[in-house]
Design a protein around this motif. Sequence first.
Motif, mmCIF file in Angstrom:
data_model
loop_
_atom_site.group_PDB
_atom_site.id
_atom_site.type_symbol
_atom_site.label_atom_id
_atom_site.label_comp_id
_atom_site.label_asym_id
_atom_site.label_seq_id
_atom_site.Cartn_x
_atom_site.Cartn_y
_atom_site.Cartn_z
ATOM 1 N N ILE A 168 13.027 -2.556 1.337
ATOM 2 C CA ILE A 168 12.605 -1.480 0.472
ATOM 3 C C ILE A 168 11.490 -0.615 0.617
ATOM 4 N N TRP A 169 10.366 -1.185 1.215
ATOM 5 C CA TRP A 169 9.118 -0.467 1.675
ATOM 6 C C TRP A 169 9.365 0.470 2.784
ATOM 7 N N ARG A 170 10.034 -0.016 3.501
ATOM 8 C CA ARG A 170 10.315 0.771 4.767
ATOM 9 C C ARG A 170 11.216 1.975 4.604
ATOM 10 N N ASP A 171 12.181 1.820 3.537
ATOM 11 C CA ASP A 171 12.874 3.082 2.884
ATOM 12 C C ASP A 171 11.967 3.839 2.180
ATOM 13 N N GLU A 172 11.124 3.373 1.567
ATOM 14 C CA GLU A 172 10.173 4.177 0.664
ATOM 15 C C GLU A 172 9.375 5.184 1.618
ATOM 16 N N PHE A 173 8.712 4.214 2.736
ATOM 17 C CA PHE A 173 7.994 5.005 3.921
ATOM 18 C C PHE A 173 8.611 6.306 4.420
ATOM 19 N N ASP A 174 9.904 5.939 4.888
ATOM 20 C CA ASP A 174 10.831 6.626 5.507
ATOM 21 C C ASP A 174 11.136 8.134 4.769
ATOM 22 N N GLN A 175 11.385 7.823 3.367
ATOM 23 C CA GLN A 175 11.601 9.346 2.488
ATOM 24 C C GLN A 175 10.199 10.067 2.469
ATOM 25 N N ALA A 176 9.086 9.392 2.380
ATOM 26 C CA ALA A 176 7.944 10.030 2.193
ATOM 27 C C ALA A 176 7.882 10.672 3.626
ATOM 28 N N TYR A 177 8.056 10.051 4.581
ATOM 29 C CA TYR A 177 7.763 10.902 5.919
ATOM 30 C C TYR A 177 8.775 12.113 6.003
ATOM 31 N N ARG A 178 9.705 11.998 5.524
ATOM 32 C CA ARG A 178 10.949 13.077 5.520
ATOM 33 C C ARG A 178 10.235 14.334 4.699
ATOM 34 N N GLU A 179 9.730 13.830 3.489
ATOM 35 C CA GLU A 179 9.372 14.898 2.707
ATOM 36 C C GLU A 179 7.771 15.548 2.719
ATOM 37 N N GLY A 180 7.152 14.860 3.682
ATOM 38 C CA GLY A 180 5.809 15.211 4.018
ATOM 39 C C GLY A 180 4.706 14.724 2.838
ATOM 40 N N GLY A 181 5.025 13.808 2.305
ATOM 41 C CA GLY A 181 4.129 13.372 1.126
ATOM 42 C C GLY A 181 3.315 12.168 1.241
ATOM 43 N N VAL A 182 3.131 11.567 0.426
ATOM 44 C CA VAL A 182 2.116 10.415 0.360
ATOM 45 C C VAL A 182 3.100 9.049 0.467
ATOM 46 N N PHE A 183 2.981 8.037 1.259
ATOM 47 C CA PHE A 183 3.307 6.535 0.913
ATOM 48 C C PHE A 183 2.139 5.750 0.590
ATOM 49 N N GLN A 184 2.344 5.273 -0.754
ATOM 50 C CA GLN A 184 1.107 4.655 -1.113
ATOM 51 C C GLN A 184 1.861 3.067 -1.467
ATOM 52 N N LEU A 185 0.909 2.070 -1.102
ATOM 53 C CA LEU A 185 1.264 0.654 -1.287
ATOM 54 C C LEU A 185 0.303 -0.186 -1.967
ATOM 55 N N THR A 186 0.531 -1.084 -2.655
ATOM 56 C CA THR A 186 -0.309 -1.796 -3.314
ATOM 57 C C THR A 186 0.087 -3.492 -2.984
ATOM 58 N N CYS A 187 -0.785 -4.096 -2.362
ATOM 59 C CA CYS A 187 -0.673 -5.383 -2.193
ATOM 60 C C CYS A 187 -1.809 -6.278 -2.729
ATOM 61 N N HIS A 188 -1.596 -7.905 -2.985
ATOM 62 C CA HIS A 188 -2.676 -8.484 -3.487
ATOM 63 C C HIS A 188 -2.844 -9.803 -2.459
ATOM 64 N N PRO A 189 -3.895 -9.928 -1.778
ATOM 65 C CA PRO A 189 -4.191 -10.743 -0.792
ATOM 66 C C PRO A 189 -3.548 -12.146 -1.030
ATOM 67 N N HIS A 190 -3.728 -12.721 -2.521
ATOM 68 C CA HIS A 190 -3.295 -14.104 -2.724
ATOM 69 C C HIS A 190 -1.792 -13.926 -2.867
ATOM 70 N N PHE A 191 -0.825 -13.018 -2.673
ATOM 71 C CA PHE A 191 0.448 -12.954 -2.757
ATOM 72 C C PHE A 191 0.849 -12.509 -1.251
ATOM 73 N N ILE A 192 0.461 -11.611 -0.943
ATOM 74 C CA ILE A 192 0.922 -10.863 0.496
ATOM 75 C C ILE A 192 0.342 -11.665 1.696
ATOM 76 N N GLY A 193 -0.782 -12.343 1.460
ATOM 77 C CA GLY A 193 -1.492 -13.140 2.590
ATOM 78 C C GLY A 193 -0.864 -14.455 2.968
ATOM 79 N N HIS A 194 0.230 -14.930 2.276
ATOM 80 C CA HIS A 194 0.848 -16.058 2.770
ATOM 81 C C HIS A 194 1.600 -15.870 4.299
ATOM 82 N N ARG A 195 1.854 -16.784 5.018
ATOM 83 C CA ARG A 195 2.438 -16.534 6.193
ATOM 84 C C ARG A 195 3.764 -15.967 6.162
ATOM 85 N N SER A 196 4.860 -16.109 5.598
ATOM 86 C CA SER A 196 6.224 -15.516 5.364
ATOM 87 C C SER A 196 6.145 -14.146 4.943
ATOM 88 N N ARG A 197 5.039 -13.911 4.257
ATOM 89 C CA ARG A 197 4.893 -12.573 3.570
ATOM 90 C C ARG A 197 4.251 -11.632 4.348
#
Length: 340
Positions: free
Chosen positions: A246-275
């Motif tokens: 999902i996030w890769r597709d979001e970036f790819d489209q922002a890249y095509r459009e010349g816009g902004v790819f903004q991402l929000t993560c939380h250390p206590h969620f994204i910081g686990h090994r599998s994430r």
Amino acid sequence: MADEPTGGNAGERHTGEEPWQWSEETWRGHVEQVRAGASLTPPAWPGGARVAVALSFDSDHETPALRDGETRPGKLAQGEYGSRVAAPKILRLLERHSAPATFFMPAVSALLHPEEARSYTAAGHETAIHGWIHERNMQLPPDAERELQLRSADTLERVTGTRPVGIRTPSWDFSDHTLRITREMGLLYDSSLMADDDPYELLADGEPTGIVEIPVEWIRDDAPYFMMERYAGLRPYTPPRSVLTIWRDEFDQAYREGGVFQLTCHPHFIGHRSRLVVLAQLLDHITAHPGVWFATHADIARYVAERAGLPANPCHAPAATAAGSSAPSPRPAVHEGQSR
């Protein structure tokens, strides 16, 4: 961390009538109170970059539990993981990709983990306002909301040595007073609303405010995919690798459009090994593209505001440390990438 939408509205403009009974003046008043104004996407990004990448991390840690009065060690330990284990890993990952980011940090988190907060600034990242104790600002009396927002800015400045210029409300929503308080503080930008994919100017009752909105979206937030509540029905059903798609597709489209790819993560969620491997692979994908500008939210807000001729504000100037020296310079941000 942003809470799930409650569907309620505590706005003072309510009349006691059911929505279907509202006059046009009433429903228009609700809609127009805070609205998207002019698009601020520039014709070009610095250095000829084709896309701006705004990585952000909401360093909530223990504060959502404390806000809800949960004081048992189990829930607090889950938040402590975000500071103890995840934040250092995230900083190393950002350093490897030469990617400056913005850390939205509740003031209580900064007081609990001052060395972590200072490590963000020392590494050239931005630290911005994210409430006092991750309070639900929409439910606060106006004076309490104002006092906590000001206190949060003062605390972050005292801990990190740099005055914050931006805000992300703890629950990704405004009360009837949030925009007024933000304007009073002279902040450069907000990053809580969702009226566009790319930056725009906030309007207050139809009038331009000069405040840049760098919009968020639940699609580009790790919490809806990874959050779990043991005693409720909230469970993470999306495999981490599916989130990467999902996030890769979001970036790819922002890249095509010349816009902004903004991402929000939380250390206590994204910081686990599998994430964290998902975030690492996403950054590998992004940096493989030529012409990527990694920037803090403040950097992007300043850039688009200057090019749109928005009114200048003393708070918009690059912040200085408490000792009076310039804040650390961000790392080189425009990636040439590789041919695909």
